[in-house]
Design an enzyme around this catalytic site. Structure first.
Site, PDB file in Angstrom:
ATOM      1  N   ARG A 143       0.871  -1.190   0.000  1.00  0.00           N
ATOM      2  CA  ARG A 143       0.000   0.000   0.000  1.00  0.00           C
ATOM      3  C   ARG A 143       0.901   1.231   0.000  1.00  0.00           C
ATOM      4  O   ARG A 143       1.843   1.309   0.779  1.00  0.00           O
ATOM      5  CB  ARG A 143      -0.938  -0.004   1.228  1.00  0.00           C
ATOM      6  N   LYS A 152      -8.260   9.202   4.753  1.00  0.00           N
ATOM      7  CA  LYS A 152      -9.245   8.521   3.914  1.00  0.00           C
ATOM      8  C   LYS A 152     -10.026   9.495   3.047  1.00  0.00           C
ATOM      9  O   LYS A 152     -10.391  10.581   3.490  1.00  0.00           O
ATOM     10  CB  LYS A 152     -10.193   7.725   4.829  1.00  0.00           C
ATOM     11  N   ASP A 184      -2.778   9.135   7.337  1.00  0.00           N
ATOM     12  CA  ASP A 184      -1.891   8.107   6.772  1.00  0.00           C
ATOM     13  C   ASP A 184      -0.520   8.665   6.450  1.00  0.00           C
ATOM     14  O   ASP A 184       0.455   7.918   6.334  1.00  0.00           O
ATOM     15  CB  ASP A 184      -2.531   7.493   5.535  1.00  0.00           C
TER      16      ASP A 184
END
Ligand code: MRU
Length: 368
Positions: A90, A255, A244
């Site tokens: 990711r 998000k 993140d």
């Protein structure tokens, strides 16, 4: 934190041989299942398929993935291969690269026969540090909620809006954005959380609602488009989200949909805070919109929605006109100018280069 009265962490050792157990987050909230990771590849698949997710937990899982690799074979070739495989899972959460870099540097300092023990020791240290960081974030963020509570009549809850899941399921324990909420709840400060559903993967309605419910924290799930309306009507006191990757200048990637909440918060005078451990700060970046890599996820997450049928079985149901083009960026960036403050384990910083450097003076040389 507790599930059905039993204390869990999201990741832990399942046996003395070093097998790693994680909570399978693709089954929550409908089923609680543990998944065992035996090899580095199992850890990579768990991260890629979002069996584990959330920036801090992705980092700790990658660390244990390297430990599993060293259990398989402690040689240089395996170390190189596992770092590459785990790093490719990711792209947005910087905690992944941060954890891999720290593990690799610790492992390269010792000869192969010592790497198995060293890897588990370092992965455990990372996990413990994450727990301590989240607990400290809870303590610092508690002051924000307590200050808002003072402006209310006794017993009237502070209204917090959150997006996605930045609770204990996204970390090893406690959470980032939800840690202050748990701290307030434990301190007896009435708090209610508006939980954004967070399509397309529903981390809000599935995971945040599940963990708040398990702890008895009052909450209400709302469709993703509802927050602006609530803010216009004075029904949100504070937006609190995770991150993140946060740049050295205070731009916050989180998000997809977080940015829209920050815009609505600014328009309505609602404070907007991001809570994150130091491992989420990318000191090499200063322009979040221009530099942070945004994960493009499968369009199937948009064209299908997952849920539970009347029969109790989990199912994916098609919800988009067949043949339509579909896009699915997983994250967006909220520019620092829309962020009231950043809560880390060291305290609350203004969302700016200067603000972050006041908390992290040792980083002066790293920041452009
Ligand atoms: O795609 P996910 O579920 O990994 O995204 C998670 C988030 O966006 C969280 O808000 C973020 O990782 C912060 S977690 C403490």
């Amino acid at each position: 934190m507790r599930i059905n009265g039993r204390a869990y962490r999201t990741i832990f050792l399942a046996d003395e041989a070093g097998t790693v157990a994680v909570i399978d987050q693709t089954r929550l909230p409908f089923e609680f299942e543990l998944r065992h990771l035996h090899r580095a590849t199992d850890a990579a698949v768990a991260i890629r398929d979002m069996v584990v997710r959330g920036a801090p937990l992705i980092g700790v899982t990658a660390a244990y993935g390297l430990a599993l690799a060293m259990r398989e074979n402690p040689g240089d070739a395996m170390l190189r291969h596992a770092v590459k495989e785990l790093a490719a899972t990711r792209p947005t959460a910087v905690n992944l690269r941060w954890a891999l870099a720290r593990m690799e540097s610790a492992l390269r300092k010792v000869p192969p026969p010592q790497r198995f023990a060293r890897a588990y020791q370092e992965a455990a240290a990372l996990a413990e540090e994450d727990v301590a960081a989240c607990e400290a974030i809870g303590r610092h963020g508690l002051h924000l909620i307590a200050a808002l509570a003072k402006r209310k009549h006794e017993g009237v809850p502070v209204q917090v809006l959150t997006h996605c899941n930045a609770g204990w399921l996204a970390c090893v324990d406690w959470g980032t954005a939800l840690a202050p909420v748990y701290a307030a709840h434990e301190a007896g400060i009435p708090v209610h959380v508006w939980v954004d559903e967070t399509r397309p993967r529903s981390q809000g309605s599935f995971l945040t609602a599940f963990e708040l419910g398990a702890h008895g924290v009052p909450h209400t799930v709302i469709a993703d488009n509802t927050g602006g309306h609530l803010m216009q009507h004075g029904r949100v006191d504070l937006c609190l989200v995770g991150s993140d990757r946060t740049t050295a200048t205070g731009d916050v990637a989180n998000k997809i949909g977080t940015y829209l909440k920050a815009l609505a918060a600014r328009d309505n005078g609602v404070p907007f805070y991001a809570a994150l451990p130091t491992s989420t700060i990318d000191w090499s970046m200063s322009d979040g919109v221009g530099e942070i890599p945004i994960e493009e996820r499968s369009v199937r997450e948009v064209t299908y929605v997952r849920g539970r049928l009347g029969s109790g079985a989990l199912a994916d149901v098609e919800i988009v006109a067949p043949g339509s083009a579909v896009a699915n960026p997983g994250f967006d960036v909220t520019p620092a100018r829309l962020v009231t403050g950043i809560v880390t384990e060291r305290g609350v910083a203004e969302a700016s280069r200067e603000g972050l450097l006041r908390l992290y003076p040792e980083r002066k040389e790293d920041v452009r």
